[in-house]
Scaffold this motif. Structure first.
Motif, PDB file in Angstrom:
ATOM      1  N   THR A 320      -5.998  -2.589   7.148  1.00 50.87           N
ATOM      2  CA  THR A 320      -7.115  -2.202   6.529  1.00 50.87           C
ATOM      3  C   THR A 320      -6.769  -2.373   4.908  1.00 50.87           C
ATOM      4  O   THR A 320      -5.962  -1.339   4.418  1.00 50.87           O
ATOM      5  N   TRP A 321      -6.609  -3.479   4.486  1.00 52.09           N
ATOM      6  CA  TRP A 321      -6.241  -3.884   2.939  1.00 52.09           C
ATOM      7  C   TRP A 321      -6.761  -2.863   2.158  1.00 52.09           C
ATOM      8  O   TRP A 321      -6.194  -2.859   0.766  1.00 52.09           O
ATOM      9  N   ALA A 322      -8.102  -2.243   2.333  1.00 47.00           N
ATOM     10  CA  ALA A 322      -8.727  -1.382   1.135  1.00 47.00           C
ATOM     11  C   ALA A 322      -7.901  -0.371   1.088  1.00 47.00           C
ATOM     12  O   ALA A 322      -7.645   0.304  -0.089  1.00 47.00           O
ATOM     13  N   ALA A 323      -7.129   0.131   2.115  1.00 44.86           N
ATOM     14  CA  ALA A 323      -6.143   1.190   1.914  1.00 44.86           C
ATOM     15  C   ALA A 323      -5.006   0.936   0.913  1.00 44.86           C
ATOM     16  O   ALA A 323      -4.373   1.738   0.489  1.00 44.86           O
ATOM     17  N   ALA A 324      -4.428  -0.226   1.237  1.00 43.11           N
ATOM     18  CA  ALA A 324      -3.362  -0.863   0.265  1.00 43.11           C
ATOM     19  C   ALA A 324      -3.859  -0.725  -1.203  1.00 43.11           C
ATOM     20  O   ALA A 324      -3.218  -0.455  -2.172  1.00 43.11           O
ATOM     21  N   VAL A 325      -4.795  -1.083  -1.493  1.00 42.52           N
ATOM     22  CA  VAL A 325      -5.544  -1.338  -2.784  1.00 42.52           C
ATOM     23  C   VAL A 325      -5.842   0.180  -3.250  1.00 42.52           C
ATOM     24  O   VAL A 325      -5.689   0.195  -4.611  1.00 42.52           O
ATOM     25  N   ALA A 326      -6.132   1.114  -2.388  1.00 44.25           N
ATOM     26  CA  ALA A 326      -6.361   2.409  -2.852  1.00 44.25           C
ATOM     27  C   ALA A 326      -5.067   3.051  -3.299  1.00 44.25           C
ATOM     28  O   ALA A 326      -4.811   3.872  -4.218  1.00 44.25           O
ATOM     29  N   LEU A 327      -4.025   2.647  -2.463  1.00 40.69           N
ATOM     30  CA  LEU A 327      -2.697   3.343  -2.789  1.00 40.69           C
ATOM     31  C   LEU A 327      -2.325   2.581  -3.966  1.00 40.69           C
ATOM     32  O   LEU A 327      -1.578   3.445  -4.955  1.00 40.69           O
ATOM     33  N   GLY A 328      -2.585   1.636  -4.516  1.00 41.55           N
ATOM     34  CA  GLY A 328      -2.208   0.848  -5.895  1.00 41.55           C
ATOM     35  C   GLY A 328      -2.780   1.480  -7.054  1.00 41.55           C
ATOM     36  O   GLY A 328      -2.206   1.734  -7.899  1.00 41.55           O
ATOM     37  N   ARG A 329      -4.266   1.824  -6.598  1.00 45.09           N
ATOM     38  CA  ARG A 329      -4.946   2.139  -7.478  1.00 45.09           C
ATOM     39  C   ARG A 329      -4.748   3.977  -7.914  1.00 45.09           C
ATOM     40  O   ARG A 329      -4.696   4.001  -9.115  1.00 45.09           O
ATOM     41  N   LEU A 330      -4.516   4.476  -7.006  1.00 42.55           N
ATOM     42  CA  LEU A 330      -3.872   5.703  -7.225  1.00 42.55           C
ATOM     43  C   LEU A 330      -2.472   5.887  -7.951  1.00 42.55           C
ATOM     44  O   LEU A 330      -2.395   6.697  -8.753  1.00 42.55           O
ATOM     45  N   THR A 331      -1.709   4.893  -7.893  1.00 46.10           N
ATOM     46  CA  THR A 331      -0.377   4.767  -8.475  1.00 46.10           C
ATOM     47  C   THR A 331      -0.790   4.496 -10.076  1.00 46.10           C
ATOM     48  O   THR A 331      -0.507   4.974 -10.775  1.00 46.10           O
ATOM     49  N   LEU A 332      -1.733   3.759 -10.192  1.00 46.67           N
ATOM     50  CA  LEU A 332      -2.101   3.347 -11.606  1.00 46.67           C
ATOM     51  C   LEU A 332      -2.941   4.597 -12.151  1.00 46.67           C
ATOM     52  O   LEU A 332      -2.800   4.815 -13.386  1.00 46.67           O
ATOM     53  N   LEU A 333      -3.490   5.465 -11.538  1.00 51.50           N
ATOM     54  CA  LEU A 333      -4.376   6.600 -11.807  1.00 51.50           C
ATOM     55  C   LEU A 333      -3.409   7.755 -12.430  1.00 51.50           C
ATOM     56  O   LEU A 333      -3.729   8.255 -13.624  1.00 51.50           O
ATOM     57  N   ARG A 335       0.871   7.620 -12.765  1.00 50.76           N
ATOM     58  CA  ARG A 335       2.476   7.429 -12.643  1.00 50.76           C
ATOM     59  C   ARG A 335       3.359   8.367 -12.153  1.00 50.76           C
ATOM     60  O   ARG A 335       4.341   8.279 -11.755  1.00 50.76           O
ATOM     61  N   GLN A 336       3.051   9.520 -12.564  1.00 48.03           N
ATOM     62  CA  GLN A 336       3.839  10.748 -12.185  1.00 48.03           C
ATOM     63  C   GLN A 336       3.706  11.006 -10.747  1.00 48.03           C
ATOM     64  O   GLN A 336       4.708  11.861 -10.116  1.00 48.03           O
ATOM     65  N   TRP A 337       2.757  10.507 -10.144  1.00 51.08           N
ATOM     66  CA  TRP A 337       2.626  11.097  -8.631  1.00 51.08           C
ATOM     67  C   TRP A 337       3.751  10.200  -7.829  1.00 51.08           C
ATOM     68  O   TRP A 337       3.799   9.164  -8.016  1.00 51.08           O
ATOM     69  N   GLN A 338       4.351  11.071  -6.886  1.00 53.33           N
ATOM     70  CA  GLN A 338       5.489  10.254  -6.176  1.00 53.33           C
ATOM     71  C   GLN A 338       4.864   9.676  -5.011  1.00 53.33           C
ATOM     72  O   GLN A 338       4.608  10.190  -3.808  1.00 53.33           O
TER      73      GLN A 338
END
Length: 520
Positions: A320-333, A335-338
């Motif tokens: 489910t590649w939308a989930a990979a994209v979501a993980l990337g976008r949350l990282t962009l949102l 950067r302090q989140w682990q």
């Protein structure tokens, strides 16, 4: 009964390894179990669902499976799943008015092939329910043509009535018809309500399935109220009903409360309900609106991040590649989140054809190194940008077009390929590219040949070029592009006729950036 053989093996590995005999044996066995009543429709659907993966690389091996077993129901059904997933990927999640020209062409191309494939498959098995479901999904993409009276009089299309005769207790068929009757696809709330009432009165479904069908009905009404009617109150109310009737529909409640900007505590509660449901059911997958709601939940998301990240990683790892994209976008949102490193999953997604993953890789590279990286070019960055452009990313095609010289040098591109990226950027919905291409066509600097290739010229614009230019400007203007709005306002009627059009003289980026032009 569990699908033991499918669980023990990886059908995609068998497919990519050209082990067609093993695939055929496995899926013949599953279909036979289903026809004997030893396998549920949901289990069979899940087994074929592994081919619902719009990876272009699956085209060749799936067709090879069909060629190896030309009378195989299972091979045609697997190919149909892949073709329809490609159609849905080309269609995207945008409203109809925002689907790009390329998106529509690709959707119709793969939709026709999927429908043909599935219709061939229905003649190859005693109970071809899965193939009929594919035909129904294809019809959903094409839109609903049924009137309310058709529903009330039970005048249903054959993709519903024929398999229902053999599978009178099928919940999946009824869920598919409920989807078909949605307002955004040409039906209405009244269509859906009448249908569910009719199924309840028919007595074929058990109480649990009827309860689920009503929950699905309320979820679909909520979605339409939120995203098409902007009726936040109705959207939230129906989402509450759906979630209370079927816990996984708390996803709809989370989205509805986010759209309504409800208090954080309510939104967090709905999200926690969905996370719990997803943790209990590994087959559960969210819709695209769920990811949007996640991105807008940063104020209360941090305590839930470990659970969210684990689910996103699990979904992404299963394709489910939308989930990979979501993980990337949350990282962009933030950067302090682990969060887990999204790049390995994003690269896999990109390699399987995910444009959004390819774009996210570029954005992560830029954001990770700050503003200087976003403005600075490099060989590595150009490689990632070109990857995304080759997957028809509007933004990345536009970048390649605007800054073509270093790409030409690094990748040994032909000068004419620059125009290919301009055309692709415009075709995939980039409004600056639409405007640029339209003005170049009106100036007689470019024309689109019969083969669909954009070529530089120096001539009075052709009628075909003017028609296409107007279409591009109208599409960009519909999304409030200032240049397109201005161009349409100032154009005269005569400017759209080849024998009277004024040839524009826009600032010529093509010459300035090293393009070439032939004399006519």
């Amino acid at each position: 009964m569990t699908v033991s053989r499918a669980a023990e093996t990886d059908p995609l590995s068998d497919l990519k390894g050209a082990r067609y005999a093993e695939l055929q044996q496995m899926y013949e066995g599953l279909q036979a179990q289903f026809e004997r009543g030893q396998l549920s429709e949901a289990e069979l659907h899940a087994a074929f669902g592994v081919f619902w993966r719009p990876d272009p690389a699956l085209n060749e091996p799936l067709n090879a499976w069909v060629q190896s077993y030309p009378e195989s129901y299972e091979a045609y059904t697997a190919l149909g799943h892949w073709l329809l997933s490609r159609a849905w990927a080309m269609r995207g999640d945008e409203p109809v008015s925002r689907v790009t020209d390329l998106g529509w062409r690709g959707t119709l191309h793969f939709l026709e092939q999927a429908d043909t494939c599935a219709r061939h498959a229905v003649n190859l098995a005693r109970n071809p329910l899965t193939a009929w479901l594919l035909i129904g999904r294809a019809r959903n993409l094409a839109g609903c043509q049924m009137t309310l009276e058709d529903v009330q009089e039970q005048r249903y299309p054959e993709w519903f009535s024929r398999p229902l005769a053999k599978n009178p207790r099928s919940l999946e068929l009824r869920q598919l018809m409920l989807d078909h009757l949605r307002p955004e696809w040409g039906g209405s709330d009244e269509h859906m309500f009448a249908f569910v009432r009719q199924q309840e009165a028919g007595g074929q479904l058990g109480a649990g399935d009827i309860h689920r069908l009503w929950a699905d009905y309320h979820a679909r009404v909520s979605h339409h109220a939120l995203h098409f009617l902007n009726d936040l109150g109705e959207g939230v109310s129906r989402a509450h009903l759906a979630a209370d009737m079927y816990e996984p529909h708390s996803e709809y409640l989370f989205v509805a409360l986010t759209r309504a900007v409800a208090p954080d505590a309510e939104r967090q509660g709905a999200l926690e309900r969905y996370l719990h449901a997803a943790e209990q059911n590994p087959a559960l997958r969210p819709q695209s609106t769920f990811y949007w709601a996640l991105y807008n939940s940063d104020r209360f998301l941090e305590p839930l991040l470990p659970r969210v990240a684990l689910l996103l990683s699990r979904w992404a790892a299963s394709g489910t590649w939308a989930a990979a994209v979501a993980l990337g976008r949350l990282t962009l949102l933030n950067r302090q989140w682990q969060l887990p490193d999204p790049l390995p999953l994003l690269r896999r997604a990109r390699d399987e054809g995910s444009r959004e993953a390819a774009e996210t890789i570029v954005y992560l590279q830029e954001e990770g190194l700050g503003l200087r990286a976003a403005l600075t070019d490099s060989r590595t960055k150009r490689t990632d940008v070109l990857h995304a452009a080759e997957l028809s990313s509007p933004e990345m095609c536009w970048r390649v077009y605007q800054n073509f010289a270093p790409y030409r040098e690094q990748f040994s591109l032909d000068a004419r390929q620059r125009y290919r990226y301009l055309l692709r950027a415009a075709d995939t919905g980039h409004n600056d590219a639409r405007y640029e291409l339209a003005q170049q066509l009106r100036a007689g600097n470019l024309e689109v040949g019969e083969d669909g290739v954009l070529r530089p010229v120096n001539t009075q614009p052709l009628q075909q070029s003017l028609d296409y230019a107007r279409h591009l400007l109208e599409r960009a203007a519909a999304e409030d592009h200032p240049g397109a709005l201005q161009a349409l306002r100032t154009a005269r009627d005569t400017d759209w006729k080849a024998d009277t059009a004024r040839r524009l003289r826009p600032h010529n980026l093509l010459d300035r950036l090293g393009g070439w032009r032939k004399k006519s």
